[in-house]
Design an enzyme around this catalytic site. Structure first.
Site, PDB file in Angstrom:
ATOM      1  N   LYS A 167       2.413  32.200 -45.786  1.00 21.59           N
ATOM      2  CA  LYS A 167       3.787  32.657 -45.993  1.00 21.59           C
ATOM      3  C   LYS A 167       4.291  33.210 -44.662  1.00 21.59           C
ATOM      4  O   LYS A 167       3.539  33.912 -43.953  1.00 21.59           O
ATOM      5  CB  LYS A 167       3.787  33.736 -47.081  1.00 21.59           C
ATOM      6  CG  LYS A 167       5.157  34.235 -47.487  1.00 21.59           C
ATOM      7  CD  LYS A 167       5.047  35.244 -48.632  1.00 21.59           C
ATOM      8  CE  LYS A 167       6.393  35.728 -49.117  1.00 21.59           C
ATOM      9  NZ  LYS A 167       6.276  36.660 -50.268  1.00 21.59           N
ATOM     10  N   SER A 198       9.160  35.551 -54.132  1.00 26.68           N
ATOM     11  CA  SER A 198       9.611  35.143 -52.826  1.00 26.68           C
ATOM     12  C   SER A 198       8.647  34.192 -52.104  1.00 26.68           C
ATOM     13  O   SER A 198       9.019  33.630 -51.077  1.00 26.68           O
ATOM     14  CB  SER A 198       9.813  36.387 -51.956  1.00 26.68           C
ATOM     15  OG  SER A 198       8.590  37.085 -51.794  1.00 26.68           O
ATOM     16  N   SER A 253       5.923  38.288 -56.526  1.00 25.53           N
ATOM     17  CA  SER A 253       6.191  37.123 -55.679  1.00 25.53           C
ATOM     18  C   SER A 253       5.044  36.155 -55.467  1.00 25.53           C
ATOM     19  O   SER A 253       5.229  35.120 -54.835  1.00 25.53           O
ATOM     20  CB  SER A 253       6.700  37.578 -54.319  1.00 25.53           C
ATOM     21  OG  SER A 253       8.046  37.952 -54.440  1.00 25.53           O
TER      22      SER A 253
HETATM   23  N1  GLN Z   1      11.642  39.646 -57.168  1.00 27.96           N
HETATM   24  C1  GLN Z   1      11.170  40.904 -56.684  1.00 27.96           C
HETATM   25  C2  GLN Z   1      12.135  41.435 -55.645  1.00 27.96           C
HETATM   26  O1  GLN Z   1      13.040  40.765 -55.333  1.00 27.96           O
HETATM   27  C3  GLN Z   1       9.781  40.802 -56.143  1.00 27.96           C
HETATM   28  C4  GLN Z   1       9.701  40.268 -54.778  1.00 27.96           C
HETATM   29  C5  GLN Z   1       8.317  40.289 -54.227  1.00 27.96           C
HETATM   30  O2  GLN Z   1       7.337  40.445 -54.964  1.00 27.96           O
HETATM   31  N2  GLN Z   1       8.231  40.198 -52.923  1.00 27.96           N
HETATM   32  O3  GLN Z   1      11.979  42.498 -55.151  1.00 27.96           O
END
Ligand code: GLN
Length: 483
Positions: free
Chosen positions: A76, A151, A175
């Protein structure tokens, strides 16, 4: 060759059926051919990959072995990679070449993994759809009109489309698990402190945790083995011995106590997903597990608490991007304030700016007690709920997401609708617990995930349950058409 799992690749390399260099070339060609449809990569590191593959082949020829020696993966794009752009999906870091490797990157490289590239992601890991990346949205290989989740959506889409067998992700509120669910993968968020955060660009430091995305639990065990461990450079890294995760996969599920929280099946959950989750429970019962209804009474407060704590920490972490030290700088600043304002205004996208504003507000004098402190108290209540539940059960099972992957753009005008998709995943981050999502079936041709949560440091238990389930089901073997 692109259909091979990490475990199969390890066997193939050990048996000299193919070399890492051959495999790497096949996958690089596949990425070049198919990724334009998906947009799952921000950078493809062809030269590095070929060099690492040759080095891995040479190590094997010298008698070395190891499950990751010569195994192709991707990171990532928030894991720092020395000399390679590490963008975090943001214009702010579009020109940033990290001067060092993140611990996770260094550990996997030392184990012989081959880095094919850096995967697309929501800007600064904020999102559940991978639509907020400066490099454009990622498409779901199961249906190119749908989001892959976020994400870590680039890692998920690439692995689901068989561009490579496994990739790293990070999970602050879901994410890893949510994109795994939406693309038919297995994804594991480890216990907070299990995997070093050093060199991982921070979103919300008390919640962030790196982990593996792969097709099977067996492969997650292999990748986690290479990622986990104490790191003195991360002050929240925990000095606990790392067990042999692959050795933990073959335990019997006889008598395993599974807790199913009644709060998970309320309004908001797609009933077709509820049915698939019940089917997965029945499957585990056939393997000897005992199921019990439990309660997590404070779960309803998790989303509001998370969406105060995460933005609060983000507003502090992202203050370092000021146009001075590194990253984007605006053209012709008139003075220092203008430099800050325009560099940040032009470098950050709208979702990141929204979170910085929410977070700065929640932390400001006069509002701190009302929002941030309150949210931290809720966080403790949520943790206490889990501690009470784990006195009665060995794992907790439920849906990973309330809905399957939605259409690109469907939730863009309503950020709260997207935040609600995190309802089942964020509690594990608030409590610091490990969680895993694995394939559980399909709704309208789109994958559905079942989530398992376990007590601290019981990653091996999660992987074992998932592996036993995968020995008896074939959801995880399904391949999206066209890939
Ligand atoms: N969807 C969550 C957010 O937007 C989690 C994102 C993540 O785990 N990086 O914060």
């Amino acid at each position: 060759m692109h259909q091979l799992t990490l475990a199969e690749i390890a066997r193939g390399l050990a048996d000299k059926k193919f070399s890492s260099e051959e495999l790497t070339k096949v996958l690089l060609a596949r990425i070049a051919q198919l990724d334009p449809q998906l947009n799952s990569f921000i950078s493809i590191t062809e030269d590095l990959a070929l060099q690492q593959a040759k080095a891995a082949d040479a190590r094997r020829a010298n008698g070395e072995s190891g499950a990751l020696l010569g195994a192709p993966i991707a990171h990532k794009d928030l894991f720092c990679t020395q000399g390679i752009r590490t963008s975090c999906g943001s214009k702010m870091l579009d020109n940033f070449k990290a001067p060092y490797d993140a611990t996770v990157v260094a550990k996997l490289a030392a184990a012989g993994a081959v880095t094919l590239g850096k995967t697309n992601m929501d800007e600064f890991a904020m999102g559940s759809a991978n639509e907020s990346s400066y490099y454009g949205a990622v498409k779901n290989p199961w249906n190119l009109e749908h989001v892959p989740g976020g994400s870590s959506g680039g890692s998920a889409a690439a692995v689901a489309a068989r561009l490579l067998p496994a990739a790293t992700g990070t999970d602050t509120g879901g994410s890893i698990r949510q994109p795994a669910a939406l693309t038919n993968l297995t994804g594991l968020k480890p216990t907070y402190g299990r995997v070093s955060r050093w060199g991982m660009i921070a979103y919300a430091s008390s919640l962030d945790q790196g982990g593996p995305l792969a097709r099977t639990a067996e492969d997650c065990a292999i990748l986690l083995q290479g990622m986990a461990g104490f790191d003195p450079q991360d002050s929240t890294s925990i000095d606990e011995p790392v067990p042999d995760y692959s050795a933990s996969l073959n335990g019997s599920l006889q008598g395993l106590r599974i807790g199913v929280p009644k709060e998970y099946f309320g309004a908001g959950l797609d009933p077709r997903i509820a049915e698939l989750i019940h089917n997965s429970v029945k499957e585990l019962e056939k393997l000897g597990a005992v199921v019990k209804e439990i309660s997590l009474p404070n779960m309803q407060h998790a989303i509001p608490a998370y969406y105060v704590i995460a933005p609060a920490e983000a507003s502090s972490n992202l203050s370092r991007f000021d146009g001075v030290r590194f990253g984007y700088r605006c053209e012709d600043p008139k003075n220092l304030i203008d430099l800050y304002k325009r560099s940040r205004g032009e470098g950050f996208g709208p979702e990141v700016q929204r979170r910085i504003m929410v977070g700065a507000y929640a932390l400001s004098a006069g509002y701190y007690d009302a929002y941030y402190l309150k949210a931290q108290k809720i966080r403790r209540l949520i943790k206490n709920d889990f501690m009470a539940a784990f006195n009665e059960v060995d794992i907790i099972l439920g849906p990973t997401t309330p809905n399957p992957a939605w259409k690109l753009g469907a939730k863009n005008s309503d950020p709260v609708a997207a935040y609600l998709e995190d309802v089942y995943t964020i509690t594990a981050n608030l409590a610091g617990l490990p969680g895993l999502s694995m394939p559980a079936g399909f709704v309208d041709g789109l994958p559905v995930g079942v989530q398992l949560l376990a007590p601290y440091f019981q990653e091996g238990r999660l992987l074992n349950v998932a592996h036993q389930y995968q020995l008896n089901t074939d959801w995880h073997t399904r391949t999206p058409t066209g890939f």
